[in-house]
Design a protein around this motif. Structure first.
Motif, PDB file in Angstrom:
ATOM      1  N   ASP A  48       0.838  -1.197   0.000  1.00  0.00           N
ATOM      2  CA  ASP A  48       0.000   0.000   0.000  1.00  0.00           C
ATOM      3  C   ASP A  48       0.874   1.249   0.000  1.00  0.00           C
ATOM      4  O   ASP A  48       1.904   1.287   0.669  1.00  0.00           O
ATOM      5  CB  ASP A  48      -0.903   0.033   1.234  1.00  0.00           C
ATOM      6  N   GLN A  49       0.451   2.240  -0.743  1.00  0.00           N
ATOM      7  CA  GLN A  49       1.091   3.547  -0.777  1.00  0.00           C
ATOM      8  C   GLN A  49       2.551   3.504  -1.236  1.00  0.00           C
ATOM      9  O   GLN A  49       3.386   4.255  -0.756  1.00  0.00           O
ATOM     10  CB  GLN A  49       1.008   4.230   0.582  1.00  0.00           C
ATOM     11  N   VAL A  50       2.851   2.627  -2.182  1.00  0.00           N
ATOM     12  CA  VAL A  50       4.190   2.551  -2.760  1.00  0.00           C
ATOM     13  C   VAL A  50       4.049   2.595  -4.278  1.00  0.00           C
ATOM     14  O   VAL A  50       3.243   1.875  -4.857  1.00  0.00           O
ATOM     15  CB  VAL A  50       4.929   1.268  -2.333  1.00  0.00           C
ATOM     16  N   ALA A  51       4.834   3.462  -4.907  1.00  0.00           N
ATOM     17  CA  ALA A  51       4.898   3.531  -6.370  1.00  0.00           C
ATOM     18  C   ALA A  51       6.360   3.402  -6.766  1.00  0.00           C
ATOM     19  O   ALA A  51       7.242   3.926  -6.083  1.00  0.00           O
ATOM     20  CB  ALA A  51       4.319   4.854  -6.877  1.00  0.00           C
ATOM     21  N   VAL A  52       6.616   2.690  -7.862  1.00  0.00           N
ATOM     22  CA  VAL A  52       7.981   2.421  -8.299  1.00  0.00           C
ATOM     23  C   VAL A  52       8.182   3.004  -9.694  1.00  0.00           C
ATOM     24  O   VAL A  52       7.338   2.831 -10.578  1.00  0.00           O
ATOM     25  CB  VAL A  52       8.264   0.903  -8.323  1.00  0.00           C
ATOM     26  N   LEU A  53       9.310   3.691  -9.878  1.00  0.00           N
ATOM     27  CA  LEU A  53       9.644   4.301 -11.162  1.00  0.00           C
ATOM     28  C   LEU A  53      11.106   3.985 -11.476  1.00  0.00           C
ATOM     29  O   LEU A  53      11.993   4.277 -10.671  1.00  0.00           O
ATOM     30  CB  LEU A  53       9.423   5.812 -11.096  1.00  0.00           C
ATOM     31  N   ALA A  54      11.365   3.389 -12.631  1.00  0.00           N
ATOM     32  CA  ALA A  54      12.730   3.035 -13.043  1.00  0.00           C
ATOM     33  C   ALA A  54      13.281   4.075 -14.004  1.00  0.00           C
ATOM     34  O   ALA A  54      12.533   4.833 -14.621  1.00  0.00           O
ATOM     35  CB  ALA A  54      12.733   1.656 -13.705  1.00  0.00           C
ATOM     36  N   GLY A  55      14.613   4.084 -14.134  1.00  0.00           N
ATOM     37  CA  GLY A  55      15.274   5.020 -15.041  1.00  0.00           C
ATOM     38  C   GLY A  55      15.780   6.256 -14.330  1.00  0.00           C
ATOM     39  O   GLY A  55      15.804   7.347 -14.907  1.00  0.00           O
ATOM     40  N   LEU A  56      16.202   6.093 -13.097  1.00  0.00           N
ATOM     41  CA  LEU A  56      16.598   7.221 -12.251  1.00  0.00           C
ATOM     42  C   LEU A  56      17.592   8.156 -12.940  1.00  0.00           C
ATOM     43  O   LEU A  56      18.570   7.724 -13.543  1.00  0.00           O
ATOM     44  CB  LEU A  56      17.219   6.697 -10.958  1.00  0.00           C
ATOM     45  N   SER A  57      17.305   9.440 -12.840  1.00  0.00           N
ATOM     46  CA  SER A  57      18.214  10.500 -13.295  1.00  0.00           C
ATOM     47  C   SER A  57      18.138  11.613 -12.263  1.00  0.00           C
ATOM     48  O   SER A  57      17.200  11.670 -11.456  1.00  0.00           O
ATOM     49  CB  SER A  57      17.802  11.023 -14.674  1.00  0.00           C
ATOM     50  N   LEU A  58      19.106  12.502 -12.302  1.00  0.00           N
ATOM     51  CA  LEU A  58      19.081  13.613 -11.356  1.00  0.00           C
ATOM     52  C   LEU A  58      17.869  14.515 -11.589  1.00  0.00           C
ATOM     53  O   LEU A  58      17.218  14.913 -10.617  1.00  0.00           O
ATOM     54  CB  LEU A  58      20.391  14.403 -11.410  1.00  0.00           C
ATOM     55  N   PRO A  59      17.494  14.846 -12.832  1.00  0.00           N
ATOM     56  CA  PRO A  59      16.268  15.645 -13.013  1.00  0.00           C
ATOM     57  C   PRO A  59      15.035  14.952 -12.428  1.00  0.00           C
ATOM     58  O   PRO A  59      14.160  15.616 -11.868  1.00  0.00           O
ATOM     59  CB  PRO A  59      16.153  15.790 -14.534  1.00  0.00           C
ATOM     60  N   MET A  60      14.958  13.624 -12.534  1.00  0.00           N
ATOM     61  CA  MET A  60      13.837  12.887 -11.962  1.00  0.00           C
ATOM     62  C   MET A  60      13.807  13.055 -10.448  1.00  0.00           C
ATOM     63  O   MET A  60      12.767  13.367  -9.867  1.00  0.00           O
ATOM     64  CB  MET A  60      13.948  11.394 -12.307  1.00  0.00           C
ATOM     65  N   LEU A  61      14.939  12.860  -9.809  1.00  0.00           N
ATOM     66  CA  LEU A  61      15.012  12.967  -8.357  1.00  0.00           C
ATOM     67  C   LEU A  61      14.702  14.381  -7.880  1.00  0.00           C
ATOM     68  O   LEU A  61      13.937  14.580  -6.934  1.00  0.00           O
ATOM     69  CB  LEU A  61      16.395  12.527  -7.863  1.00  0.00           C
ATOM     70  N   LEU A  62      15.285  15.372  -8.541  1.00  0.00           N
ATOM     71  CA  LEU A  62      15.050  16.758  -8.116  1.00  0.00           C
ATOM     72  C   LEU A  62      13.583  17.134  -8.254  1.00  0.00           C
ATOM     73  O   LEU A  62      13.013  17.830  -7.399  1.00  0.00           O
ATOM     74  CB  LEU A  62      15.934  17.717  -8.913  1.00  0.00           C
ATOM     75  N   ARG A  63      12.934  16.683  -9.325  1.00  0.00           N
ATOM     76  CA  ARG A  63      11.519  16.972  -9.522  1.00  0.00           C
ATOM     77  C   ARG A  63      10.686  16.280  -8.436  1.00  0.00           C
ATOM     78  O   ARG A  63       9.772  16.869  -7.883  1.00  0.00           O
ATOM     79  CB  ARG A  63      11.106  16.505 -10.909  1.00  0.00           C
ATOM     80  N   ALA A  64      11.019  15.022  -8.118  1.00  0.00           N
ATOM     81  CA  ALA A  64      10.293  14.306  -7.061  1.00  0.00           C
ATOM     82  C   ALA A  64      10.437  15.028  -5.728  1.00  0.00           C
ATOM     83  O   ALA A  64       9.454  15.190  -4.995  1.00  0.00           O
ATOM     84  CB  ALA A  64      10.799  12.872  -6.950  1.00  0.00           C
TER      85      ALA A  64
END
Length: 135
Positions: free
Chosen positions: A84-100
């Motif tokens: 519950d309450q977990v979402a997974v996203l692959a393809g990590l990049s710095l823009p992805m992390l900073l936006r999150a």
């Protein structure tokens, strides 16, 4: 606040946290990394991730970011997506992390969408052909 767990091939996870700390000039809260070592037991990785998710989930969920789809961190994270309450996203990049990190005060679905958009919009061609002519 949505918690963020990075699961990546060692030493990428903690390197991404170091980069985020550099950009934001402080250590972002409720952000952890699991650096998966070569030949590490996948069941051990899953157990470490479940413990991290329990620490990171303040009631708004946890976004799990992995480096490459099909790798051990990503494969282990598939077992977490059922929680519950977990979402997974692959393809990590710095823009992805900073936006999150920037949008993490919203709900989990929005944080997921913003992280995905950050990755897509962060991949741009940079070369001399993009120069604007003077004048």
């Amino acid at each position: 606040m949505v918690g963020i767990l990075i699961m990546a091939h060692a030493p990428l996870g903690n390197a991404f946290i170091t980069a985020a700390r550099h950009v934001f000039r402080c250590m972002p809260e409720h952000l952890e990394a699991i650096d998966v070592m070569p030949d590490q037991n996948p069941e051990e990785v899953i157990q470490l991730a479940k413990l991290a998710i329990a620490r990171l989930n303040l009631g708004n969920g946890v976004l799990v970011l992995t480096d490459v789809c099909g790798g051990t961190p990503s494969n282990c994270s598939q077992k977490l997506d059922a929680l519950d309450q977990v979402a997974v996203l692959a393809g990590l990049s710095l823009p992805m992390l900073l936006r999150a990190l920037t949008y993490r005060h919203d709900n989990l679905d929005v944080v997921f969408e913003m992280a995905q958009a950050g990755a897509q919009n962060g991949a741009v061609r940079v070369d001399n052909r993009l120069r604007i002519a003077p004048g």
